[in-house]
Write an enzyme that holds these catalytic residues in place. Structure first.
Site, PDB file in Angstrom:
ATOM      1  N   SER A 157      -3.746   6.161   2.961  1.00 16.52           N
ATOM      2  CA  SER A 157      -2.639   6.035   2.011  1.00 16.52           C
ATOM      3  C   SER A 157      -2.680   7.181   1.002  1.00 16.52           C
ATOM      4  O   SER A 157      -2.663   8.348   1.387  1.00 16.52           O
ATOM      5  CB  SER A 157      -2.731   4.653   1.350  1.00 16.52           C
ATOM      6  OG  SER A 157      -1.613   4.365   0.575  1.00 16.52           O
TER       7      SER A 157
ATOM      8  N   ASP B 121       4.861  -0.130   9.859  1.00 17.49           N
ATOM      9  CA  ASP B 121       4.215  -0.072   8.545  1.00 17.49           C
ATOM     10  C   ASP B 121       5.317  -0.194   7.500  1.00 17.49           C
ATOM     11  O   ASP B 121       6.216   0.651   7.426  1.00 17.49           O
ATOM     12  CB  ASP B 121       3.464   1.256   8.408  1.00 17.49           C
ATOM     13  CG  ASP B 121       2.725   1.411   7.084  1.00 17.49           C
ATOM     14  OD1 ASP B 121       3.063   0.695   6.125  1.00 17.49           O
ATOM     15  OD2 ASP B 121       1.819   2.265   7.009  1.00 17.49           O
TER      16      ASP B 121
ATOM     17  N   HIS C 181      -0.118  -1.610   7.127  1.00 17.41           N
ATOM     18  CA  HIS C 181      -0.502  -0.392   6.421  1.00 17.41           C
ATOM     19  C   HIS C 181      -2.015  -0.252   6.291  1.00 17.41           C
ATOM     20  O   HIS C 181      -2.502   0.782   5.840  1.00 17.41           O
ATOM     21  CB  HIS C 181       0.142  -0.417   5.017  1.00 17.41           C
ATOM     22  CG  HIS C 181      -0.005   0.847   4.239  1.00 17.41           C
ATOM     23  ND1 HIS C 181       0.481   2.063   4.690  1.00 17.41           N
ATOM     24  CD2 HIS C 181      -0.580   1.100   3.023  1.00 17.41           C
ATOM     25  CE1 HIS C 181       0.206   3.005   3.796  1.00 17.41           C
ATOM     26  NE2 HIS C 181      -0.438   2.444   2.780  1.00 17.41           N
TER      27      HIS C 181
END
Length: 266
Positions: A96, A217, A246
């Site tokens: 991320s 996602d 995710h």
């Protein structure tokens, strides 16, 4: 400075290998997110783990609202950690926001990184006229309003959406680390992330990258993975994981680990 930072961000070095592997967690988690991945790599790597300064596991007094207004100070932290540990070459796995922190770090210090593995990465979350990031500005503002109005309710709604897959243990774990964060810090960092736009610097990345994208996602559309592949400046590959969500390191570690191993061997 180095020792203070290592202590403040809970830096740990584990594993028995000679090669160095950095595992950098994403927004809303801390280094414990990698616990199901570690056993696959500890025999072969010296693994550096740390917590982002915004993580709930870090003393919130270390979070400087005047300093952490962009991703650059997070990059400073990463590079200072590696410097304090005497690391001169490493492979880097970033999830991320830490994927983008790794990208920026590799632009500054390309000789430091042998490979970047980017999980759930996005250079920009907001849609643009020629770019699909996944979110309109109005949608993001509603998310921020929900966080401000009732943080607990927001976490209970967001955690299962982010995990995606039907893995209650992963939802509980992600909820735990979100609840550990101080809500004002969560909101501030969320704004920093969603206001970031790294599209213009992707071409400066010369380190080989492997982009790992799940089948669905809620935070990052599949098209973003292809955008990264086409715009990052080095040799790049995309690995699609046949799982939703995710956070595949929480929800599907047995699926993710062999993909990481393959990416690191190339």
């Amino acid at each position: 400075m180095g020792n203070i930072l290592l202590e403040a961000l809970n830096v740990r070095v584990v594993g028995n290998g000679e090669r160095v592997l950095v595992l950098a967690h994403g927004f809303g988690t801390d280094q414990s997110a990698w616990q199901r991945i570690l056993p696959y790599f500890m025999p072969h790597y010296r693994i550096v783990l740390y917590d982002l300064v915004c993580a709930g596991s870090v003393n919130p007094d270390y979070f400087d609202f005047r300093r952490y207004t962009t991703l650059d100070p997070f990059v400073d932290d990463l590079l200072n950690i590696l410097g304090a540990l005497g690391v001169d070459r490493c492979a880097y796995v970033g999830h991320s926001v830490s994927a983008m922190i790794g990208i920026l770090a590799s632009i500054r210090r390309p000789e430091l990184f042998t490979k970047l593995i980017l999980i759930g990465a996005s250079p920009r979350f907001l849609n643009d006229h020629d770019y699909h990031g996944g979110f309109e500005e109005g949608e993001i503002e509603k998310v921020f309003s929900a966080m401000e109005a009732n943080y607990d309710a927001w976490v209970h709604g967001f955690a299962p959406l982010a995990v995606g897959a039907d893995v209650p243990a992963a939802v509980r774990e992600f909820s735990r680390t979100l609840f550990n964060m101080r809500p004002d810090i969560t909101l501030f960092v969320s704004r920093t992330i969603f206001n970031s736009d790294l599209r213009g610097v992707l071409g400066l990345v010369k380190v080989p990258c492997c982009i790992i994208q799940t089948a669905k996602d809620v935070s990052v559309p599949t098209s973003v993975a292809m955008y990264l592949k086409n715009h990052l400046g080095g040799r790049n590959t995309v690995e699609m994981l046949n799982v939703e969500g995710h956070l595949p390191h929480l929800s599907a570690p047995m699926l993710l680990a062999p993909v990481l191993r393959r990416a690191l061997s190339r």
